[in-house]
Scaffold this active site. Structure first.
Site, PDB file in Angstrom:
ATOM      1  CG  PHE A   1       5.840  18.746  40.349  1.00 54.77           C
ATOM      2  CD1 PHE A   1       5.286  17.805  41.212  1.00 54.77           C
ATOM      3  CD2 PHE A   1       7.036  19.361  40.737  1.00 54.77           C
ATOM      4  CE1 PHE A   1       5.881  17.517  42.425  1.00 54.77           C
ATOM      5  CE2 PHE A   1       7.642  19.082  41.943  1.00 54.77           C
ATOM      6  CZ  PHE A   1       7.060  18.157  42.788  1.00 54.77           C
TER       7      PHE A   1
ATOM      8  CB  SER B   1      19.880  11.041  43.008  1.00 54.87           C
ATOM      9  OG  SER B   1      19.280  11.806  42.003  1.00 54.87           O
TER      10      SER B   1
ATOM     11  CE  LYS C   1      16.750  14.231  41.700  1.00 55.95           C
ATOM     12  NZ  LYS C   1      16.136  15.234  40.749  1.00 55.95           N
TER      13      LYS C   1
ATOM     14  CG  HIS D   1       7.990  14.066  44.118  1.00 51.04           C
ATOM     15  ND1 HIS D   1       8.372  13.010  43.327  1.00 51.04           N
ATOM     16  CD2 HIS D   1       8.671  15.146  43.660  1.00 51.04           C
ATOM     17  CE1 HIS D   1       9.248  13.443  42.428  1.00 51.04           C
ATOM     18  NE2 HIS D   1       9.430  14.741  42.603  1.00 51.04           N
TER      19      HIS D   1
END
Ligand code: PPS
Length: 294
Positions: free
Chosen positions: A80, A137, A47, A107
């Site tokens: 991803f 978020s 986010k 991430h």
């Protein structure tokens, strides 16, 4: 794993970091991932502006050709890495057949990044966003992206976030460890708030990091195409093509608000005070500085 084991599952643990069980199952393939020297890694805590930076990079890679950037959904154009969801091609699978130069999203915290990225000396662009807006978020994302467990109340979620008990663990360690890494690696560290305040110099910074100098007209075109308003209505960028059992935009749209300072609409005075104290403590060993408003 089937869909019924995927929706609203509790998180598992990957080397001490909370993560989705379906991602953990696929971890051996992620760990063994073979990076190519011209891969560009987009790295963020969730986010923080991943999709925004991804669209900017795809525009730069395609010389500002908007039609080309609509060739497929963002999660196909920029796979991803560690993503694994039932009945859908995972990150590793998408990357395997992708021609170079690839844009790769992750991430992962520094210590879990597959070794190959370092061995190949890949360039990395990191985006960080202030934690108050990240937690708000993330709270709404937990609701709409069904891979997450129920976030509970805002207060419960805030506590879990502060304690690093959310997917991808501690925001504090993530931003600090990647900040340190930039001292020894080819890594550009950006801030969501800078991009929000004036995206032009940030787009130029990204281009220069890639060894390109963009004419002003192209920068303008990229800034326009990647504005929140444009991306929100762009089905190749707004995640609306995913099935509802993965993301339910009726619960909260992926392109939610796209602003800095929305936390003020969500934090109570007491929560803000508690957060500030904890933030100061967690960040005291770092020179990193975040703007909670612009
Ligand atoms: S994810 O799921 O972790 O990859 O999400 P990520 O893309 O990192 O972050 C989503 C938040 O970024 C906002 N967003 C934008 N803000 C400004 N400009 C543009 N173009 C843009 N695109 C996405 C998105 O709305 C999410 O933030 P919130 O605060 O929830 O609106």
């Amino acid at each position: 794993m089937g869909r019924e084991d995927f929706v609203r599952q509790e998180l598992g643990m990957l080397h001490g970091m909370p993560l989705y069980k379906s991602f953990i199952e696929a971890w051996p393939q992620v760990e063994a991932f073979q990076a190519r020297p011209d891969d560009l890694l987009i790295c963020t805590y969730p986010k923080s502006g991943t999709t925004w930076l991804s669209e900017i990079l795809d525009m730069i890679y395609n010389d500002g050709n908007v039609e080309k950037c609509k060739r497929d959904a963002i999660f196909k154009r920029v796979p991803f890495l560690e993503m694994s969801v039932p009945d859908m091609p995972g990150g590793i699978e998408l990357l395997a057949t992708m021609p170079s130069p690839r844009l790769v999203k992750t991430h992962l915290p520094v210590q879990l990044l597959p070794k190959s990225f370092w061995e190949q000396d890949c360039k990395v662009i990191y985006v960080a966003r202030n934690p108050k807006d990240v937690v708000v978020s993330y709270y709404y994302f937990y609701q709409m992206a069904k891979i997450h467990p129920d976030p509970g109340t805002k207060e419960e979620f805030l506590q879990n976030f502060m304690a690093g008990k959310v997917a991808y663990g501690s925001w504090y360690s993530h931003v600090k460890d990647w900040w340190e890494k930039r001292k020894e690696k080819r890594l550009l560290y950006l801030f969501y708030e800078d991009m929000k305040q004036d995206p032009r110099p940030e787009v130029q910074k990204v281009a220069r990091f890639l060894g390109k100098e963009l004419p002003e007209s192209l920068v303008e075109k990229i800034v326009h195409h990647t504005s929140f308003q444009e991306m929100k209505k762009n089905s190749a960028a707004n995640y609306e093509t995913l099935p509802e059992w993965v993301m339910d935009h009726n619960l909260s749209p992926f392109m939610r608000k796209g602003i800095t300072g929305d936390w003020k609409n969500h934090f109570t005075v007491a929560q803000n005070e508690r957060f500030n104290k904890h933030y100061k403590e967690q960040m005291k060993d770092s020179e990193l500085c975040f703007r909670m408003e612009i």
